[in-house]
Motif scaffolding. Structure first.
Motif, PDB file in Angstrom:
ATOM      1  N   VAL A  91      52.878  96.351  69.232  1.00 51.04           N
ATOM      2  CA  VAL A  91      52.931  96.795  70.512  1.00 51.04           C
ATOM      3  C   VAL A  91      54.143  97.541  70.450  1.00 51.04           C
ATOM      4  O   VAL A  91      55.288  96.803  70.374  1.00 51.04           O
ATOM      5  N   ASP A  92      54.600  98.534  71.161  1.00 51.32           N
ATOM      6  CA  ASP A  92      55.876  99.261  71.142  1.00 51.32           C
ATOM      7  C   ASP A  92      56.579  99.459  69.997  1.00 51.32           C
ATOM      8  O   ASP A  92      57.654  98.878  69.946  1.00 51.32           O
ATOM      9  N   PRO A  93      56.149  99.880  68.932  1.00 53.45           N
ATOM     10  CA  PRO A  93      56.831 100.030  67.638  1.00 53.45           C
ATOM     11  C   PRO A  93      58.088 100.739  67.494  1.00 53.45           C
ATOM     12  O   PRO A  93      58.091 101.718  68.356  1.00 53.45           O
ATOM     13  N   SER A  94      58.860 100.366  66.897  1.00 54.09           N
ATOM     14  CA  SER A  94      60.096 101.253  66.787  1.00 54.09           C
ATOM     15  C   SER A  94      59.778 102.356  66.072  1.00 54.09           C
ATOM     16  O   SER A  94      58.884 102.419  65.158  1.00 54.09           O
ATOM     17  N   GLU A  95      60.791 103.636  65.819  1.00 58.02           N
ATOM     18  CA  GLU A  95      60.592 104.819  65.027  1.00 58.02           C
ATOM     19  C   GLU A  95      60.220 104.543  63.683  1.00 58.02           C
ATOM     20  O   GLU A  95      59.269 105.172  63.024  1.00 58.02           O
ATOM     21  N   GLU A  96      61.007 103.355  63.314  1.00 57.79           N
ATOM     22  CA  GLU A  96      60.741 103.230  61.699  1.00 57.79           C
ATOM     23  C   GLU A  96      59.571 102.419  61.412  1.00 57.79           C
ATOM     24  O   GLU A  96      58.942 102.990  60.496  1.00 57.79           O
ATOM     25  N   VAL A  97      59.265 101.659  62.267  1.00 58.91           N
ATOM     26  CA  VAL A  97      57.758 101.029  61.961  1.00 58.91           C
ATOM     27  C   VAL A  97      56.559 102.197  62.115  1.00 58.91           C
ATOM     28  O   VAL A  97      55.830 101.986  61.395  1.00 58.91           O
ATOM     29  N   LEU A  98      56.657 102.933  63.132  1.00 59.84           N
ATOM     30  CA  LEU A  98      55.658 103.848  63.315  1.00 59.84           C
ATOM     31  C   LEU A  98      55.663 104.823  62.327  1.00 59.84           C
ATOM     32  O   LEU A  98      54.710 105.213  61.633  1.00 59.84           O
ATOM     33  N   ALA A  99      56.789 105.186  61.610  1.00 58.92           N
ATOM     34  CA  ALA A  99      56.894 106.196  60.433  1.00 58.92           C
ATOM     35  C   ALA A  99      56.254 105.231  59.129  1.00 58.92           C
ATOM     36  O   ALA A  99      55.339 105.891  58.466  1.00 58.92           O
ATOM     37  N   GLU A 100      56.561 104.114  59.054  1.00 67.07           N
ATOM     38  CA  GLU A 100      55.883 103.317  57.849  1.00 67.07           C
ATOM     39  C   GLU A 100      54.398 103.440  58.135  1.00 67.07           C
ATOM     40  O   GLU A 100      53.670 103.604  56.843  1.00 67.07           O
ATOM     41  N   TYR A 101      53.821 103.065  59.411  1.00 61.59           N
ATOM     42  CA  TYR A 101      52.441 103.077  59.514  1.00 61.59           C
ATOM     43  C   TYR A 101      51.929 104.448  59.334  1.00 61.59           C
ATOM     44  O   TYR A 101      50.684 104.482  58.908  1.00 61.59           O
ATOM     45  N   ARG A 102      52.537 105.548  59.780  1.00 56.47           N
ATOM     46  CA  ARG A 102      51.899 106.741  59.781  1.00 56.47           C
ATOM     47  C   ARG A 102      51.457 107.168  58.205  1.00 56.47           C
ATOM     48  O   ARG A 102      50.672 107.594  57.791  1.00 56.47           O
ATOM     49  N   GLU A 103      52.596 106.672  57.058  1.00 61.37           N
ATOM     50  CA  GLU A 103      52.512 106.788  55.911  1.00 61.37           C
ATOM     51  C   GLU A 103      51.253 105.803  55.221  1.00 61.37           C
ATOM     52  O   GLU A 103      50.570 106.329  54.562  1.00 61.37           O
ATOM     53  N   LYS A 104      51.297 104.902  55.950  1.00 70.41           N
ATOM     54  CA  LYS A 104      50.228 103.685  55.372  1.00 70.41           C
ATOM     55  C   LYS A 104      48.903 104.317  55.888  1.00 70.41           C
ATOM     56  O   LYS A 104      47.799 104.209  55.046  1.00 70.41           O
ATOM     57  N   LYS A 105      48.731 104.896  56.901  1.00 67.28           N
ATOM     58  CA  LYS A 105      47.414 105.332  57.491  1.00 67.28           C
ATOM     59  C   LYS A 105      46.991 106.354  56.555  1.00 67.28           C
ATOM     60  O   LYS A 105      45.766 106.775  56.151  1.00 67.28           O
ATOM     61  N   LYS A 106      48.059 107.345  56.289  1.00 65.30           N
ATOM     62  CA  LYS A 106      47.540 108.456  55.471  1.00 65.30           C
ATOM     63  C   LYS A 106      47.212 108.019  53.983  1.00 65.30           C
ATOM     64  O   LYS A 106      46.207 108.673  53.633  1.00 65.30           O
ATOM     65  N   GLN A 107      47.818 106.897  53.426  1.00 60.63           N
ATOM     66  CA  GLN A 107      47.170 106.551  51.994  1.00 60.63           C
ATOM     67  C   GLN A 107      46.032 105.898  52.189  1.00 60.63           C
ATOM     68  O   GLN A 107      45.024 106.029  51.506  1.00 60.63           O
ATOM     69  N   TYR A 108      45.660 105.190  53.277  1.00 62.43           N
ATOM     70  CA  TYR A 108      44.456 104.433  53.671  1.00 62.43           C
ATOM     71  C   TYR A 108      43.412 105.699  53.557  1.00 62.43           C
ATOM     72  O   TYR A 108      42.213 105.534  53.267  1.00 62.43           O
ATOM     73  N   ASP A 109      43.506 106.680  54.490  1.00 61.16           N
ATOM     74  CA  ASP A 109      42.676 107.816  54.525  1.00 61.16           C
ATOM     75  C   ASP A 109      42.208 108.451  53.138  1.00 61.16           C
ATOM     76  O   ASP A 109      41.234 108.750  53.028  1.00 61.16           O
ATOM     77  N   GLU A 110      43.538 108.845  52.571  1.00 57.49           N
ATOM     78  CA  GLU A 110      43.215 109.282  51.241  1.00 57.49           C
ATOM     79  C   GLU A 110      42.245 108.547  50.293  1.00 57.49           C
ATOM     80  O   GLU A 110      41.253 109.003  49.697  1.00 57.49           O
ATOM     81  N   ARG A 111      42.427 107.192  50.426  1.00 54.79           N
ATOM     82  CA  ARG A 111      41.755 106.307  49.411  1.00 54.79           C
ATOM     83  C   ARG A 111      40.110 106.468  49.998  1.00 54.79           C
ATOM     84  O   ARG A 111      39.262 106.633  49.014  1.00 54.79           O
ATOM     85  N   LYS A 112      40.244 106.485  51.289  1.00 50.28           N
ATOM     86  CA  LYS A 112      38.593 106.838  51.723  1.00 50.28           C
ATOM     87  C   LYS A 112      38.104 107.970  51.236  1.00 50.28           C
ATOM     88  O   LYS A 112      36.868 107.847  50.869  1.00 50.28           O
ATOM     89  N   VAL A 113      38.866 109.068  51.018  1.00 55.47           N
ATOM     90  CA  VAL A 113      38.391 110.182  50.668  1.00 55.47           C
ATOM     91  C   VAL A 113      37.829 110.032  49.071  1.00 55.47           C
ATOM     92  O   VAL A 113      36.717 110.765  48.678  1.00 55.47           O
ATOM     93  N   GLN A 114      38.827 109.423  48.470  1.00 57.22           N
ATOM     94  CA  GLN A 114      38.421 109.289  46.948  1.00 57.22           C
ATOM     95  C   GLN A 114      37.203 108.392  46.802  1.00 57.22           C
ATOM     96  O   GLN A 114      36.454 108.685  45.822  1.00 57.22           O
ATOM     97  N   LEU A 115      37.108 107.262  47.422  1.00 62.75           N
ATOM     98  CA  LEU A 115      35.772 106.413  47.458  1.00 62.75           C
ATOM     99  C   LEU A 115      34.737 107.418  47.719  1.00 62.75           C
ATOM    100  O   LEU A 115      33.637 106.971  47.123  1.00 62.75           O
TER     101      LEU A 115
END
Ligand code: PEP
Ligand code: MG
Length: 572
Positions: free
Chosen positions: A230-254
Motif C-alpha cells: 500500500v502506498d509504495p515508494s517510486e522505487e518500489v513502484l518501478a520495480e513492480y512495473r518491471e516485474k509485471k512486464k516480465q510476468y506478462d511477457e512470460r504469459k505470452v510465451q506460454l
C-alpha cells in the motif's frame, strides 16, 4: 511509508491500481414511525435526484472508456429511477403508513426483487440485480453514506472486500477490475477458484489489515507471492512495473504451448484438463489448449437464483459444453451442494457441521427428484460429445451403487421414451473422503475412473476446515500422509485397469505435479490458467525418473522435507 500486507496467493498475476473498498452487506433499516411525511417524501425525492446525477456520470464515463454497449446498464438504472410503480409505491408507504423513507424503500424494493427472482426467465431475473443496485444507491443517499457497488466502477481498480460471493466474482468487469484482495478465504474457497478461472490476480485471507486500506490508495498486488503493498515508494513502484512486464511477457510465451500435446520428456502422454464452473469459463479452457474438462462443478448452475434449474435449462448447458469441447472428454460432476455452498431456496435444516453433513451425493440421494432431473439432462446431452458423469463425496459402496441404479433407471426411461442416450458414457467417482481412498480397490471394480478431490481429501484427512485460517497450517498437500493416500488410489486404479485423475487444486501445483506424475496419475485437471505452466513443466520431466523420486518422497515424514526435496530436483 509503504505498508505490506500478506495473504494467500490465490490466483497469480501482478496488478497496480487504486484501491476500492467494496462493502457488500445490504443495509436493513428498522421499522420506525415518522411524524412529518412531507419532509420524508422530500428526502426520498432528493435521494432520487442525487442518484440520477451520479448514475449519469458513471454512464458517461463507462461509455467513454468501454463503449456504448457496456454503458447501457446505467440507462436501465436511470429508467428505474423514473419508474412510477416503484417510486409511487415508496411515496405511498411513507404517506399512508408513516414509514421512514429508508424503511419504505427497503420494503418496496425487497418485494420487487423477490417477485423478479421467482420468474422463470433469466433476462427478467437479471433485472433483480439492477433493482438491488439502484435501491442500494438510493439507500446510501438517504443515509448520507457513499455507495459501494461493483457495477459502477469505471476506473482501473483493485477491489478490497471482506469476501466476494461467487456471483460478485462472476460480475467483475475485467476491463477495469485488475485484481481483488479479500480479508477471509483460502486457496480453495470458491472466490479463489473463480478468480483462477477468470485469470484475474487474487489474494485471499489477507486479514483485518486489508480492511484498513483507504479507498483510493495506490496499491500493488503481487499475487505470485501473496503480497499487497500500500502506498509504495517510486522505487518500489518501478520495480513492480518491471516485474509485471516480465510476468506478462512470460504469459505470452506460454500461450505458444496451447497447441502442443501434453507429453513428458520421456514421451509419456498425459491429459491436462481444466476445471469449470460455468459456460463462461469455456473460452479460457480453449484459449489455454486444455485437453478436456476434468471437472464441471454444476452446483454453480443452481446458485445465485431462487429456484432449481429445469431439466431443459441444464440439458442446453451440458449440450453446449460438450459441443464446444468438440469430442474432448468432459467430466461433469453431479450436484455438490452443502459445506460452503448453500442453496437457500432448498430450505435445508441448519447443520452444526455442514462439511460433515448432508452434502453432495448424500443430499441427492435424499432428494431424488432433483438428482433425477440432473441425470436426465446429462443423459440427453450425452450424444453431443464425450461425456463422463462423476459422483462427488462417496464414502461407502452403497452410495455409489444407489447413484448408479438411479442413473440406469433414468437411462432406461429415456430409451423407452425414444430419446437417444450415448453408449459411451463413463461413470466415475470423486475420491475426497479418506474412507474412499483407503477402499479404492473395491470401488475401482465398479467405476470407469477415479478423480481425486484433494481440496476435500486434505481437509478430511487432516481434520482441518479448508475455510478456516486458524488451522490453515494443517492444509498440507505435500504431506506424506496425503501423498500415500493419493498413491493408494492411483495404484488401485492401475490394478483394476481404469484411469485415475485429480481435480483438486493440487493437480495444477508445480511442486505436486512431478510427484503425481511419478506415482502414475493419468489425468490432471486444474484451473485453465495453470494448464500451460503445467504443460511446460511436464515437458521437462521424465516419468521414469520421478517414479523412483516420488517413492523416496513418500518415505519422508514432513511436508517441509518433501517440498525441499522436490524443489532441489525439479527443473526450473
Ligand atoms: C475437491 O474437493 O478437491 C474438489 C475438486 O471439489 P470442490 O473443491 O468443489 O469441493
Ligand atoms: Mg470436493
Amino acid at each position: 511509508m509503504a505498508n505490506i500486507i500478506s495473504g494467500v496467493a490465490a490466483s497469480p498475476g501482478i496488478a497496480i491500481a487504486k484501491a476500492f473498498r467494496y462493502i457488500n452487506t445490504p443495509y436493513i433499516p428498522q421499522q420506525k414511525t415518522i411524524t412529518d411525511a412531507i419532509a420524508e417524501a422530500g428526502r426520498f425525492r432528493q435521494a432520487i435526484e442525487q442518484s440520477k446525477i451520479e448514475i449519469e456520470e458513471i454512464r458517461l464515463k463507462t461509455e467513454q472508456r468501454l463503449g456504448a454497449q457496456k454503458a447501457e446498464i446505467f440507462e436501465a438504472h436511470l429508467f428505474l429511477l423514473e419508474d412510477p410503480d416503484l417510486i409511487d409505491s415508496v411515496l405511498d408507504k411513507v404517506k399512508d403508513e408513516q414509514a421512514s423513507a429508508e424503511y419504505a424503500l427497503y420494503e418496496v424494493t425487497a418485494a420487487v426483487v423477490e417477485m423478479l427472482l421467482e420468474l422463470d426467465n433469466e433476462m427478467v431475473r437479471e433485472r433483480a440485480a439492477d433493482v438491488k443496485d439502484v435501491s442500494g444507491r438510493l439507500m446510501s443517499h438517504l443515509l448520507g453514506k457513499p455507495y459501494a457497488s461493483l457495477s459502477g466502477i469505471s476506473e482501473e481498480t483493485i477491489i478490497l472486500a471482506e469476501d466476494l460471493t461467487p456471483s460478485d466474482t462472476a460480475q467483475l468487469d475485467l476491463n477495469v477490475i485488475l485484481g481483488f484482495v479479500t480479508e477471509i478465504g483460502s486457496r480453495t474457497s470458491h472466490s479463489a477458484i473463480m478468480a483462477r478461472s477468470l485469470e484475474i490476480p487474487a489474494i485471499v485471507g489477507a486479514g483485518a489489515a486489508s480492511a484498513a486500506v483507504a479507498d483510493g490508495a495506490l496499491v500493488i498486488m503481487d499475487a505470485t507471492e501473496g503480497k499487497v503493498i500500500v502506498d509504495p515508494s517510486e522505487e518500489v513502484l518501478a520495480e513492480y512495473r518491471e516485474k509485471k512486464k516480465q510476468y506478462d511477457e512470460r504469459k505470452v510465451q506460454l500461450k505458444r504451448l496451447a497447441r502442443q500435446p501434453s507429453v513428458t520428456a520421456d514421451g509419456e502422454h498425459l491429459e491436462l484438463a481444466a476445471n469449470i464452473g460455468s459456460v463462461e469459463d469455456l473460452n479460457k479452457v480453449l484459449e489455454n489448449g486444455a485437453d478436456g474438462v476434468g471437472l464441471f462443478r454444476t452446483e454453480f448452475l443452481y446458485m445465485g437464483r431462487s429456484s432449481l434449474p429445469t431439466e431443459e435449462e441444464q440439458f442446453q448447458i451440458y449440450k453446449h459444453v460438450l459441443e464446444k469441447l468438440g469430442g474432448k472428454r468432459v467430466v461433469i460432476r453431479t450436484l455438490d451442494i452443502g459445506g460452503d455452498k448453500e442453496l437457500p431456496y432448498l430450505e435445508l435444516a441448519k447443520e452444526s457441521n455442514p462439511f460433515l453433513g448432508l452434502r453432495a451425493l448424500r443430499l441427492c440421494l435424499t432428494r431424488e427428484d432433483l438428482f433425477r432431473t440432473q441425470l436426465r439432462a446429462l443423459l440427453r446431452a450425452s450424444v453431443f460429445g464425450k461425456l463422463n458423469i462423476m459422483f462427488p463425496m462417496i464414502a461407502v459402496l452403497s452410495e455409489l451403487r444407489e447413484a448408479k441404479r438411479i442413473l440406469e433407471e433414468e437411462r432406461v426411461k429415456l430409451q423407452q421414451e425414444g430419446i437417444p442416450v450415448s453408449d459411451l458414457i463413463e461413470v466415475g467417482m470423486m475420491i475426497e473422503i479418506p474412507a474412499a481412498a483407503i477402499g479404492a480397490d473395491y470401488f475401482a471394480k465398479e467405476v470407469d475412473f477415479f478423480s481425486i478431490g484433494t481440496n476435500d481429501l486434505i481437509q478430511y484427512t487432516m481434520a482441518a476446515d479448508r475455510m478456516n485460517e486458524s488451522v490453515a497450517y494443517l492444509y498440507q498437500p505435500y504431506h506424506p500422509s496425503i501423498l500415500r493416500l493419493v498413491r493408494m488410489v492411483i495404484k488401485a486404479a492401475e490394478r483394476a485397469g481404469i484411469w485415475s485423475g485429480m481435480c483438486g487444486e493440487m493437480a495444477g501445483d508445480q511442486t505436486a505435479i512431478p510427484l503425481l506424475l511419478g506415482m502414475g496419475l493419468n489425468e490432471f485437471s486444474m484451473s485453465a490458467g495453470s494448464v500451460l505452466p503445467a504443460r511446460e513443466l511436464i515437458g521437462k520431466l521424465s516419468k521414469q525418473e520421478w517414479a523412483s523420486l516420488s517413492e523416496e518422497a513418500l518415505g519422508m515424514s514432513t511436508q517441509e522435507e518433501v517440498q525441499q526435496f522436490v524443489k532441489q530436483r525439479r527443473p526450473l
